[in-house]
Design an enzyme around this catalytic site. Structure first.
Site, PDB file in Angstrom:
ATOM      1  CG  ASP A   8      -1.851   1.114   1.493  1.00  0.00           C
ATOM      2  OD1 ASP A   8      -1.882   1.968   0.608  1.00  0.00           O
ATOM      3  OD2 ASP A   8      -2.514   1.286   2.516  1.00  0.00           O
ATOM      4  CB  ILE A   9       1.629   3.865  -2.703  1.00  0.00           C
ATOM      5  CG1 ILE A   9       2.528   4.793  -2.890  1.00  0.00           C
ATOM      6  CG2 ILE A   9       0.122   4.524  -2.779  1.00  0.00           C
ATOM      7  CD1 ILE A   9       2.662   5.138  -4.575  1.00  0.00           C
ATOM      8  CG  ASN A  22     -10.795  11.612 -11.348  1.00  0.00           C
ATOM      9  OD1 ASN A  22     -10.634  12.757 -11.140  1.00  0.00           O
ATOM     10  ND2 ASN A  22     -11.208  10.786 -10.345  1.00  0.00           N
ATOM     11  N   GLY A  30      -9.855   3.397  -6.205  1.00  0.00           N
ATOM     12  CA  GLY A  30      -8.481   2.628  -6.416  1.00  0.00           C
ATOM     13  C   GLY A  30      -7.431   3.491  -5.417  1.00  0.00           C
ATOM     14  CG  ASP A  32      -7.872   9.686  -6.824  1.00  0.00           C
ATOM     15  OD1 ASP A  32      -7.317  10.233  -5.660  1.00  0.00           O
ATOM     16  OD2 ASP A  32      -8.510  10.115  -7.648  1.00  0.00           O
ATOM     17  CB  SER A 115      -2.773   3.976 -16.833  1.00  0.00           C
ATOM     18  OG  SER A 115      -3.190   5.571 -16.961  1.00  0.00           O
ATOM     19  CE1 TYR A 119      -9.410   6.746 -15.545  1.00  0.00           C
ATOM     20  CE2 TYR A 119      -7.317   7.777 -15.754  1.00  0.00           C
ATOM     21  CZ  TYR A 119      -8.759   7.859 -15.472  1.00  0.00           C
ATOM     22  OH  TYR A 119      -9.224   9.047 -14.905  1.00  0.00           O
TER      23      TYR A 119
HETATM   24  P1  ADP Z   1      -5.717   4.177 -12.756  1.00  0.00           P
HETATM   25  O1  ADP Z   1      -7.269   4.865 -12.981  1.00  0.00           O
HETATM   26  O2  ADP Z   1      -4.633   5.010 -13.137  1.00  0.00           O
HETATM   27  O3  ADP Z   1      -5.732   2.826 -13.613  1.00  0.00           O
HETATM   28  P2  ADP Z   1      -6.193   2.567 -10.255  1.00  0.00           P
HETATM   29  O4  ADP Z   1      -6.293   3.088  -8.905  1.00  0.00           O
HETATM   30  O5  ADP Z   1      -7.515   1.946 -10.780  1.00  0.00           O
HETATM   31  O6  ADP Z   1      -5.805   3.954 -11.116  1.00  0.00           O
HETATM   32  O7  ADP Z   1      -5.052   1.836 -10.590  1.00  0.00           O
HETATM   33  C1  ADP Z   1      -3.683   2.115 -10.387  1.00  0.00           C
HETATM   34  C2  ADP Z   1      -2.919   1.026  -9.777  1.00  0.00           C
HETATM   35  O8  ADP Z   1      -2.664   1.233  -8.548  1.00  0.00           O
HETATM   36  C3  ADP Z   1      -3.280  -0.345 -10.031  1.00  0.00           C
HETATM   37  O9  ADP Z   1      -2.205  -1.374 -10.534  1.00  0.00           O
HETATM   38  C4  ADP Z   1      -3.753  -0.850  -8.478  1.00  0.00           C
HETATM   39  O10 ADP Z   1      -3.571  -1.913  -8.292  1.00  0.00           O
HETATM   40  C5  ADP Z   1      -3.084   0.226  -7.847  1.00  0.00           C
HETATM   41  N1  ADP Z   1      -3.447   0.370  -6.347  1.00  0.00           N
HETATM   42  C6  ADP Z   1      -4.692   0.308  -5.848  1.00  0.00           C
HETATM   43  N2  ADP Z   1      -4.579   0.721  -4.580  1.00  0.00           N
HETATM   44  C7  ADP Z   1      -3.246   1.080  -4.415  1.00  0.00           C
HETATM   45  C8  ADP Z   1      -2.571   1.170  -3.149  1.00  0.00           C
HETATM   46  N3  ADP Z   1      -3.382   1.511  -1.816  1.00  0.00           N
HETATM   47  N4  ADP Z   1      -1.193   1.260  -3.211  1.00  0.00           N
HETATM   48  C9  ADP Z   1      -0.543   1.283  -4.087  1.00  0.00           C
HETATM   49  N5  ADP Z   1      -1.218   1.030  -5.315  1.00  0.00           N
HETATM   50  C10 ADP Z   1      -2.600   0.858  -5.249  1.00  0.00           C
END
Ligand code: ADP
Length: 164
Positions: A8-9, A22, A30, A32, A115, A119
């Site tokens: 988790d970032i 977005n 996600g 965001d 993305s 996306y």
């Molecule tokens: P996008 O609309 O740019 O595709 P998403 O959030 O749907 O954005 O996904 C982008 C990436 O972030 C995906 O690979 C997803 O697995 C990842 N992701 C989702 N939650 C987290 C998090 N808490 N920490 C890190 N990466 C995440």
């Protein structure tokens, strides 16, 4: 230096994390959603002052309740089959984020896999663009600590294969 992490970032303890936002910059699902939840409601208040963001560009805010001091919000391309400039836009996201990090004197930056979630950008192509763009930038503009945060096991595998 380039590092790969799994998880988790929002837990990153370095200078800045990147949000795959977005165009409105007003929150979403996600990564965001996870970043807005972890940073707290003041983040949305600051984002409301930014006037949105174009795909391929990036804007910086404070990190609020995160350990990271800043958040760089970038807008990745929506995958439409690959003939709508998606690859160039994705490359631009990584370049602009690094440029902003350097402008702010930051030394460690964590990227999600921009993305590759909602996306729909193919994960292997996206990883190659991310890694190539970052490598080129570090060679040209000097070293930074760059962390690729992979949240799903498939992306983690792809990055591991490309970087080792
Ligand atoms: P996008 O609309 O740019 O595709 P998403 O959030 O749907 O954005 O996904 C982008 C990436 O972030 C995906 O690979 C997803 O697995 C990842 N992701 C989702 N939650 C987290 C998090 N808490 N920490 C890190 N990466 C995440």
């Amino acid at each position: 230096m380039i590092h790969i992490l799994y998880g988790d970032i929002t837990k990153f303890e370095g200078d800045v994390i990147v949000n795959a936002a977005n165009r409105s910059l007003l929150g979403g699902g996600g990564v965001d959603g996870a970043i807005h939840y972890a940073a707290g409601p003041q983040l949305l208040e600051e984002c409301k002052t930014l006037g949105g963001c174009d795909p391929g560009d990036a804007k910086i805010t404070k990190g609020y309740n995160l350990k990271a001091k800043y958040i760089i919000h970038t807008v990745g391309p929506i995958w439409r089959g690959g003939k709508s400039g998606e690859e160039d836009i994705l490359e631009s996201c990584y370049r602009r984020c690094l440029e902003l990090a350097r402008q702010y004197g930051l030394q460690s930056i964590a990227f999600p896999n921009i993305s590759t979630g909602a996306y729909g950008f193919p994960q292997d192509k996206a990883a190659k663009i991310a890694i190539d763009t970052v490598k080129k930038d570090l060679q040209k503009n000097g070293e930074l600590e760059v962390y690729f945060y992979c949240f799903d096991p498939n992306n983690y595998q792809i990055y591991s294969d490309l970087l080792t």
